[in-house]
Enzyme design. Structure first.
Site, PDB file in Angstrom:
ATOM      1  CG  HIS A 203      45.044 -18.256 -16.436  1.00  0.00           C
ATOM      2  ND1 HIS A 203      43.823 -17.623 -16.357  1.00  0.00           N
ATOM      3  CD2 HIS A 203      45.189 -18.924 -15.263  1.00  0.00           C
ATOM      4  CE1 HIS A 203      43.281 -17.891 -15.193  1.00  0.00           C
ATOM      5  NE2 HIS A 203      44.083 -18.679 -14.513  1.00  0.00           N
TER       6      HIS A 203
ATOM      7  CB  SER B 197      44.452 -16.869 -11.434  1.00  0.00           C
ATOM      8  OG  SER B 197      44.866 -16.615 -10.125  1.00  0.00           O
TER       9      SER B 197
ATOM     10  CG  ASN C 285      40.117 -16.106 -13.033  1.00  0.00           C
ATOM     11  OD1 ASN C 285      39.285 -17.013 -13.073  1.00  0.00           O
ATOM     12  ND2 ASN C 285      41.391 -16.328 -12.807  1.00  0.00           N
TER      13      ASN C 285
ATOM     14  CD  GLU D 210      41.845 -16.124 -19.499  1.00  0.00           C
ATOM     15  OE1 GLU D 210      40.828 -15.437 -19.668  1.00  0.00           O
ATOM     16  OE2 GLU D 210      42.435 -16.170 -18.390  1.00  0.00           O
TER      17      GLU D 210
HETATM   18  N1  CAA Z   1      42.436 -34.316 -13.151  1.00  0.00           N
HETATM   19  C1  CAA Z   1      42.360 -35.039 -14.280  1.00  0.00           C
HETATM   20  N2  CAA Z   1      41.196 -35.427 -14.841  1.00  0.00           N
HETATM   21  C2  CAA Z   1      40.061 -35.095 -14.188  1.00  0.00           C
HETATM   22  C3  CAA Z   1      40.060 -34.353 -12.991  1.00  0.00           C
HETATM   23  C4  CAA Z   1      41.322 -33.961 -12.476  1.00  0.00           C
HETATM   24  N3  CAA Z   1      41.427 -33.249 -11.359  1.00  0.00           N
HETATM   25  N4  CAA Z   1      38.776 -34.180 -12.587  1.00  0.00           N
HETATM   26  C5  CAA Z   1      37.991 -34.788 -13.503  1.00  0.00           C
HETATM   27  N5  CAA Z   1      38.761 -35.323 -14.458  1.00  0.00           N
HETATM   28  C6  CAA Z   1      38.316 -36.038 -15.659  1.00  0.00           C
HETATM   29  C7  CAA Z   1      37.672 -37.351 -15.292  1.00  0.00           C
HETATM   30  O1  CAA Z   1      38.630 -38.399 -15.202  1.00  0.00           O
HETATM   31  C8  CAA Z   1      36.711 -37.560 -16.464  1.00  0.00           C
HETATM   32  O2  CAA Z   1      37.413 -38.063 -17.594  1.00  0.00           O
HETATM   33  P1  CAA Z   1      36.715 -39.141 -18.579  1.00  0.00           P
HETATM   34  O3  CAA Z   1      35.483 -38.476 -19.118  1.00  0.00           O
HETATM   35  O4  CAA Z   1      37.742 -39.419 -19.614  1.00  0.00           O
HETATM   36  O5  CAA Z   1      36.396 -40.291 -17.712  1.00  0.00           O
HETATM   37  C9  CAA Z   1      36.276 -36.140 -16.825  1.00  0.00           C
HETATM   38  O6  CAA Z   1      37.282 -35.267 -16.279  1.00  0.00           O
HETATM   39  C10 CAA Z   1      34.930 -35.785 -16.225  1.00  0.00           C
HETATM   40  O7  CAA Z   1      35.028 -35.994 -14.827  1.00  0.00           O
HETATM   41  P2  CAA Z   1      33.875 -36.650 -13.938  1.00  0.00           P
HETATM   42  O8  CAA Z   1      33.038 -37.556 -14.790  1.00  0.00           O
HETATM   43  O9  CAA Z   1      34.500 -37.203 -12.723  1.00  0.00           O
HETATM   44  O10 CAA Z   1      33.026 -35.425 -13.406  1.00  0.00           O
HETATM   45  P3  CAA Z   1      32.229 -34.325 -14.163  1.00  0.00           P
HETATM   46  O11 CAA Z   1      31.667 -34.771 -15.444  1.00  0.00           O
HETATM   47  O12 CAA Z   1      31.335 -33.797 -13.115  1.00  0.00           O
HETATM   48  O13 CAA Z   1      33.316 -33.196 -14.526  1.00  0.00           O
HETATM   49  C11 CAA Z   1      34.582 -31.286 -14.022  1.00  0.00           C
HETATM   50  C12 CAA Z   1      34.192 -32.685 -13.569  1.00  0.00           C
HETATM   51  C13 CAA Z   1      35.356 -31.377 -15.340  1.00  0.00           C
HETATM   52  C14 CAA Z   1      35.500 -30.724 -12.935  1.00  0.00           C
HETATM   53  C15 CAA Z   1      33.287 -30.418 -14.208  1.00  0.00           C
HETATM   54  O14 CAA Z   1      32.524 -30.441 -13.023  1.00  0.00           O
HETATM   55  C16 CAA Z   1      33.558 -28.989 -14.571  1.00  0.00           C
HETATM   56  O15 CAA Z   1      33.815 -28.672 -15.719  1.00  0.00           O
HETATM   57  N6  CAA Z   1      33.503 -28.074 -13.561  1.00  0.00           N
HETATM   58  C17 CAA Z   1      33.770 -26.664 -13.766  1.00  0.00           C
HETATM   59  C18 CAA Z   1      35.273 -26.462 -13.735  1.00  0.00           C
HETATM   60  C19 CAA Z   1      35.651 -25.030 -13.940  1.00  0.00           C
HETATM   61  O16 CAA Z   1      34.861 -24.114 -14.097  1.00  0.00           O
HETATM   62  N7  CAA Z   1      36.982 -24.800 -13.931  1.00  0.00           N
HETATM   63  C20 CAA Z   1      37.541 -23.494 -14.061  1.00  0.00           C
HETATM   64  C21 CAA Z   1      37.807 -22.949 -12.713  1.00  0.00           C
HETATM   65  S1  CAA Z   1      38.515 -21.337 -12.822  1.00  0.00           S
HETATM   66  C22 CAA Z   1      40.161 -21.625 -12.947  1.00  0.00           C
HETATM   67  O17 CAA Z   1      40.668 -22.718 -12.852  1.00  0.00           O
HETATM   68  C23 CAA Z   1      41.017 -20.451 -13.222  1.00  0.00           C
HETATM   69  C24 CAA Z   1      41.518 -19.708 -12.098  1.00  0.00           C
HETATM   70  O18 CAA Z   1      42.487 -18.988 -12.300  1.00  0.00           O
HETATM   71  C25 CAA Z   1      40.884 -19.693 -10.764  1.00  0.00           C
END
Ligand code: CAA
Length: 281
Positions: free
Chosen positions: A138, A119, A188, A150
């Site tokens: 990434h 990351s 990031n 990425e």
């Molecule tokens: N694995 C697989 N599928 C998942 C999941 C997981 N861990 N979490 C959620 N989902 C799926 C759900 O099954 C659902 O699918 P359907 O629409 O087909 O039913 C969909 O994603 C939406 O989930 P929810 O309805 O349960 O919840 P939500 O609408 O609140 O979305 C979220 C959840 C996608 C996590 C959303 O809150 C979000 O986009 N959050 C921000 C995430 C983000 O910013 N990620 C980047 C982090 S930085 C990083 O990762 C890089 C690094 O190097 C640190």
């Protein structure tokens, strides 16, 4: 295509699922330093798919087709892999040793591509001293859902490898964005200082935890507020990324908030330890 995923934690298991969902992938080797860790990653994937089946969002046969492609074990099972995606701990020595062992002793396919899901660490440094080039691939958490990959070229990463990894990302249903090597890459470099600033705002008593998260969710349409997102990513990862960006740039605007460091020292890492800014117990 056969894909080896090294590390069966949150990112590794999510990446393994993303590949197993792709029609062009026949086998995913999900590996870790102990077989039970790899099996733990597999069980996490299976548990998530079982929930989708129970909710009527997926057919059982489709879930089985995904899990049937995944084989778990130690890194040594990746002999005929076409692509390795390393998602081990964010530690330079661990990553370098892992690629060295794979390239010199395990993978027999001469055309195998070696990618890291780091990351923030330098791709050039990860690849230095190795017999084959390394590229950054990434993913974002949750990897089966988030659309971005990425693609990071180190100074010695050949253009053909960059093009191939972009092609594979598209086959996965993702959008690749090519990024030049720089601490934190694009996402990031912007996201993690924002989370850090959210923690500073909390530490300064400007608002409470829910207030800060609601402000950013409702005021900016972010799906998660910065403190909730820090817990979701893991506060140890957030701190590690801040420290890398600060060390690489020397710019004080990337200094980690003391409260973030204190929470990591106290093992309040967020979702994965059951407590961070929120309580998950
Ligand atoms: N694995 C697989 N599928 C998942 C999941 C997981 N861990 N979490 C959620 N989902 C799926 C759900 O099954 C659902 O699918 P359907 O629409 O087909 O039913 C969909 O994603 C939406 O989930 P929810 O309805 O349960 O919840 P939500 O609408 O609140 O979305 C979220 C959840 C996608 C996590 C959303 O809150 C979000 O986009 N959050 C921000 C995430 C983000 O910013 N990620 C980047 C982090 S930085 C990083 O990762 C890089 C690094 O190097 C640190």
């Amino acid at each position: 295509m056969k894909v080896g995923v090294i590390g069966a934690g949150t990112m590794g298991s999510g990446i393994a699922q993303a590949f197993a969902q792709c029609a062009e992938v026949e086998t995913v080797y999900l590996c870790d330093i102990k077989e039970e860790f790899a099996e733990g990653g597999f069980n996490k994937i299976k548990g998530g798919l079982d929930k989708r089946v129970a909710k009527g969002k997926m057919e059982q046969a489709a879930a089985d087709a995904i899990t049937n492609k995944i084989k778990t074990g130690l890194n040594t099972i990746c002999v005929d892999a076409d692509l390795i995606v390393e998602a081990a701990l964010e530690n330079m020595e661990i990553k370098k040793n892992c690629f060295k062992e794979l390239q010199d002793n395990i993978v027999k396919n001469p055309d195998c591509i070696f990618a890291s899901n780091t990351s923030s660490l330098s791709i050039t440094e990860i690849g230095s001293g190795l017999s084959k080039p390394v590229i950054g691939m990434h993913f974002f958490n949750p990897a089966p859902v988030m659309k971005l990959v990425e693609v990071i070229a180190g100074i010695n990463t050949p253009v053909e490898v960059v093009d191939k990894v972009k092609e594979i990302s598209v086959a996965l249903g993702k959008t690749p964005v090519q990024v030049n090597e720089a601490a934190g890459f694009v996402v990031n470099r912007i996201l993690v200082p924002m989370i850090n600033e959210g923690i500073c705002v909390y530490a300064a008593g400007v608002s409470d935890i829910e207030g800060i998260d609601n402000a950013m969710k409702l005021g900016c349409n972010h799906p998660m507020g910065p403190l909730e997102l820090g817990d979701f990513i893991g506060l140890d990862i957030v701190l590690a990324i801040m420290d890398v960006i600060y060390a690489e740039t020397g710019d004080s605007k990337y200094r980690a908030c003391p409260l973030l460091r204190k929470m990591v020292r106290g093992k309040r890492l967020g979702c994965k330890t059951g407590i961070g800014f929120y309580n998950y117990a």
